[in-house]
Design a protein around this motif. Structure first.
Motif, PDB file in Angstrom:
ATOM      1  N   VAL A 165      74.382 -15.034  30.904  1.00 25.05           N
ATOM      2  CA  VAL A 165      73.506 -14.528  30.314  1.00 25.05           C
ATOM      3  C   VAL A 165      73.971 -14.801  28.421  1.00 25.05           C
ATOM      4  O   VAL A 165      72.562 -15.783  27.820  1.00 25.05           O
ATOM      5  CB  VAL A 165      73.536 -12.799  30.568  1.00 25.05           C
ATOM      6  N   MET A 213      68.837 -11.509  25.236  1.00 27.94           N
ATOM      7  CA  MET A 213      69.136 -12.441  25.847  1.00 27.94           C
ATOM      8  C   MET A 213      68.225 -12.283  27.247  1.00 27.94           C
ATOM      9  O   MET A 213      67.142 -12.047  27.716  1.00 27.94           O
ATOM     10  CB  MET A 213      70.050 -13.212  26.630  1.00 27.94           C
ATOM     11  N   LEU A 214      68.539 -10.486  28.027  1.00 28.51           N
ATOM     12  CA  LEU A 214      68.076  -9.791  29.010  1.00 28.51           C
ATOM     13  C   LEU A 214      66.841  -9.331  28.864  1.00 28.51           C
ATOM     14  O   LEU A 214      65.472  -9.808  29.544  1.00 28.51           O
ATOM     15  CB  LEU A 214      68.946  -8.728  29.258  1.00 28.51           C
ATOM     16  N   ASN A 246      63.948 -12.529  27.759  1.00 31.41           N
ATOM     17  CA  ASN A 246      64.116 -13.118  29.583  1.00 31.41           C
ATOM     18  C   ASN A 246      63.270 -12.081  30.193  1.00 31.41           C
ATOM     19  O   ASN A 246      61.930 -12.973  30.927  1.00 31.41           O
ATOM     20  CB  ASN A 246      65.397 -13.152  30.784  1.00 31.41           C
ATOM     21  N   SER A 247      62.470 -11.333  30.467  1.00 30.46           N
ATOM     22  CA  SER A 247      61.405 -10.262  30.493  1.00 30.46           C
ATOM     23  C   SER A 247      60.525 -10.654  29.742  1.00 30.46           C
ATOM     24  O   SER A 247      59.288 -10.566  30.476  1.00 30.46           O
ATOM     25  CB  SER A 247      61.991  -8.421  30.245  1.00 30.46           C
ATOM     26  N   MET A 305      66.271 -17.161  35.777  1.00 30.98           N
ATOM     27  CA  MET A 305      67.564 -16.229  36.094  1.00 30.98           C
ATOM     28  C   MET A 305      66.181 -14.863  36.053  1.00 30.98           C
ATOM     29  O   MET A 305      65.384 -14.926  35.199  1.00 30.98           O
ATOM     30  CB  MET A 305      67.627 -15.744  34.312  1.00 30.98           C
ATOM     31  N   ASP A 352      64.362 -11.680  36.277  1.00 29.98           N
ATOM     32  CA  ASP A 352      64.391 -10.366  35.329  1.00 29.98           C
ATOM     33  C   ASP A 352      64.777  -9.339  35.632  1.00 29.98           C
ATOM     34  O   ASP A 352      64.209  -7.601  36.233  1.00 29.98           O
ATOM     35  CB  ASP A 352      63.186 -10.274  35.567  1.00 29.98           C
TER      36      ASP A 352
END
Lengths: 118, 179
Positions: free
Chosen positions: A12, A102-103, A106-107, B1, B3
């Motif tokens: 990540v 980063m999460l 990504n969402s 990746m 979520d």
């Protein structure tokens, strides 16, 4: 206790001090920091980020009492006890905030891909 | 990746924090109403004491409604820590002035949540919060009407006794019309 055996790890975010992985098989996060790995469930990982961000660096720096320059975090959801110096706190924050960004990114990408603009 | 954030919850961090803040506000309101009820009871305003106790129960129900919603959406509902509840009040009228102020404060917070939901395009929470917007119309109306009783009836002589007697009868228009 979680191990890396059954994991499908995706990086990540990475800094010189550590790495945050996401395990797509177990829906967990793996934090590698100071050479030790810790596994977190999604909610626990977000809670851990909050805990690290709440550490009062200024108080650590200004207090002269012995031990005040060390922050100890013992979240109930890991078996690890984090003993952090001021530098560790800053390095851990950098790693975690990068991972969180980063999460979230990504969402957002998932959201955009599922609602393409015609 | 994958979520993972979305797998956990559809609530954004900001909306979850706002809802948890609202849980705390509703819990505080419930506690304040209960303190007001106790004060009214001590001072001989029995009807107001019962009315305020009922209000306290309603506020707790509001709190639980949000609490359950946050958990149902996969978020983390936080059981609030409530402190600094006033136990003494200036006067009978002062109790209801404070009640109105509290309702105005709640309305403003609910409005803010609705606004943030709209901006974050979180229409599920927006729809959920609409029930509270409607509820606040009633809450503010009743609180204002009660306060007006103090002017309409007057506090002199048996005025306060009359006011106390009439407080439980104050209902919102739609509700009253149904009777």
């Amino acid at each position: 206790m979680q191990g890396k055996k059954n994991c499908q790890l995706v990086e990540v975010f990475k800094t010189e001090q550590g790495i945050v992985y996401q395990c797509n098989r177990q829906n967990m996060f793996c934090l590698e920091f100071s050479g030790v790995s810790s596994f977190f469930k999604i909610t626990d990982f977000l809670d851990f980020i909050k805990k690290v961000n709440k550490i009062d660096i200024e108080a650590m720096a200004s207090s002269t009492s012995p031990g005040s320059d060390i922050a100890i975090l013992m979240p109930h959801y890991t078996e690890r006890c984090f003993v952090l110096t001021m530098t560790d706190v800053l390095k851990l924050r950098e790693l975690l905030s990068g991972a969180k960004f980063m999460l979230q990114l990504n969402s957002m990408i998932f959201q955009c891909l599922s609602n393409p603009v015609s | 990746m994958k979520d993972l954030l979305r797998l956990r919850t559809s609530l954004t961090e900001e909306i979850e924090a706002l809802l948890n803040e609202q849980i705390k506000i509703e819990a505080y309101s419930s506690a304040v109403y209960l303190a007001m009820s106790s004060w009214c009871n001590r001072n001989g305003y029995d009807n107001s004491a019962s009315y305020l106790e009922k209000q306290s129960y309603e506020e707790r129900e509001h709190m639980m409604k949000i609490f359950r919603f946050v958990n149902d959406m996969g978020g983390r509902a936080v059981s609030p820590e409530i402190t600094n509840i006033p136990q003494e009040f200036e006067s009978f009228r002062g109790v209801f002035e404070l009640a109105l102020q509290q309702e105005i404060h709640v309305s403003s917070k609910i409005n803010n949540i609705a606004d943030r939901c709209f901006k974050a395009k979180d229409y599920m929470t927006f729809q959920f919060i609409q029930w509270f917007l409607k509820e606040q119309i009633e809450e503010e109306y009743v609180a204002r009407r009660i306060l007006e009783l103090f002017d309409v009836i007057g506090e002199e002589g048996t005025g306060r006794w009359q006011i106390d007697k009439n407080i439980p009868k104050v209902t919102y228009g739609e509700e009253a019309g149904e009777e």
